[in-house]
Design a protein around this motif. Structure first.
Motif: not given
Length: 370
Positions: A36-41, A170-173, A176-190
């Motif tokens: 449980f310590v080695q696998l936090p999930t 959380k895995a998707v964020d 797929g999101k910038c850790f600093i500004c929080g903008i989705d990857k889709v917005e950049f791909d546009k």
């Protein structure tokens, strides 16, 4: 820092457990809990699924114990002698599990919840008639075994599903999101494919922000510039206002261009409104000027009439430069309602000016006075 201290304490205890497991073998399987310590999930999805809804589980368990106690009391008072007796080899064990209320409660709670058919599986079935025993067995099976136990399992399963969805989100964020500004990857791909990776690596690298925080913590406050002082104050308050949120340098330029376009549109609309208002104002001023000229002409005519009237009262004839008779000139300068009418009686006499009071009177009153 707190996490490092907790891990240090954990591994210290784990070390002593490994040493004492040589003398106490029961401690060896406990060391497998290190997973449980080695696998936090696993800890997040399994342990928190049971520990998270502890209030709901406690309420369900209290209802389960009370319900089991009610059925145990009924069995103890009415059907204690119908318990199954055990025969081991040549020895017949006839002691019943319900010889006391406490033992009957433990029998109903321990065996009844684990048995597939409820507490009725541990009792003798002498006939198939519908009696009180069959009713008790049925309701115990339906209410305790089916309903209450499934409520407990449902709470755990629902919590596990919620935790799993949170973990997946959380895995998707994270990917797929910038850790600093929080903008989705889709917005950049546009804008351009692949710009998101360059953005999180160069523009908003979380390690660069982490290095800045370490620099603030290690540097002397007296050496801070304006920005570093601001960041130091925000870190002391545990705030993140100094980190850009939902914006970045390129997006800021786009926003400025959009703001400029909006300002130009507002200016154009204001200019059109001002031009329209100026045209309407010019038209109104023209109408007002015409009315004012008419009023001035009427006022001048009345002034001339008054001067002539005063001259007649003083007996001072008013000369005529162009040789016209005084009566004709006077009739031409007076207003229309007091001019001399050729051929009318007294045309050779002086025209009687109409006073302002008489002028305002109605035609009927004026004819009556004449």
């Amino acid at each position: 820092a707190s996490m490092f201290r907790d891990l240090t304490t954990y591994y210290l205890l784990y070390f002593f457990m490994a040493v004492f497991s040589v003398f106490y073998p029961v401690l060896k399987p406990l060391q497998l809990l290190d997973i449980f310590v080695q696998l936090p999930t696993a800890a997040t999805l399994i342990l928190k699924s049971v520990y998270g809804p502890r209030q709901q589980l406690l309420a369900a368990l209290i209802v389960l114990v009370i319900s089991t106690y009610i059925f145990a009391m009924i069995i103890y008072l009415a059907y204690a002698d119908q318990q199954i007796t055990y025969v081991e080899q040549d020895f017949e064990w006839s002691d019943s599990d319900c010889y006391t209320l406490r033992s009957c409660l433990w029998m109903a709670f321990n065996y009844g919840t684990r048995a597939g058919g409820g507490v009725g599986d541990l009792m003798v079935h002498s006939n198939f008639a519908v009696d009180g025993r069959s009713v008790v067995d049925f309701f115990y099976f339906m209410f305790v075994t089916v309903i209450l136990l499934n409520i407990v399992f449902g709470i755990i399963i629902d919590t596990f599903s919620e935790r799993r969805e949170e973990f997946n989100q959380k895995a998707v964020d994270k990917n797929g999101k910038c850790f600093i500004c929080g903008i989705d990857k889709v917005e950049f791909d546009k804008e351009q494919i692949g710009i998101f990776e360059r953005h999180i690596k160069n523009d908003h690298s979380m390690w660069s922000y982490f290095k800045l925080m370490i620099h603030i913590w290690e540097a002397e406050p007296n050496d801070d510039d304006g920005f570093e002082q601001y960041v130091r104050r925000e870190l002391a308050k545990s705030k993140i206002n100094w980190i850009p949120t939902n914006t970045y340098l390129g997006k800021r330029d786009d926003d400025l261009e959009a703001a400029d376009d909006t300002i130009e549109k507002i200016k154009a609309n204001l200019k059109a409104d001002l031009d329209h208002f100026s045209d309407e104002l010019s038209a109104e001023m023209g109408v007002f000027s015409e009315k004012l000229n008419l009023q001035n002409e009427d006022a001048q005519a009345r002034l001339i009439m008054i001067e002539q009237y005063l001259a007649d009262l003083r007996g001072e004839p008013m000369g005529d430069d162009d040789g016209q008779p005084e009566e004709i000139r006077r009739s031409q300068t007076l207003p229309r309602d007091v001019r001399l009418q050729p051929g009318s009686p007294g045309a050779t006499d002086q025209a009687e000016p109409v006073s302002p009071t008489r002028e305002r009177q109605s035609p009927d009153v004026r004819d009556e006075r004449e």
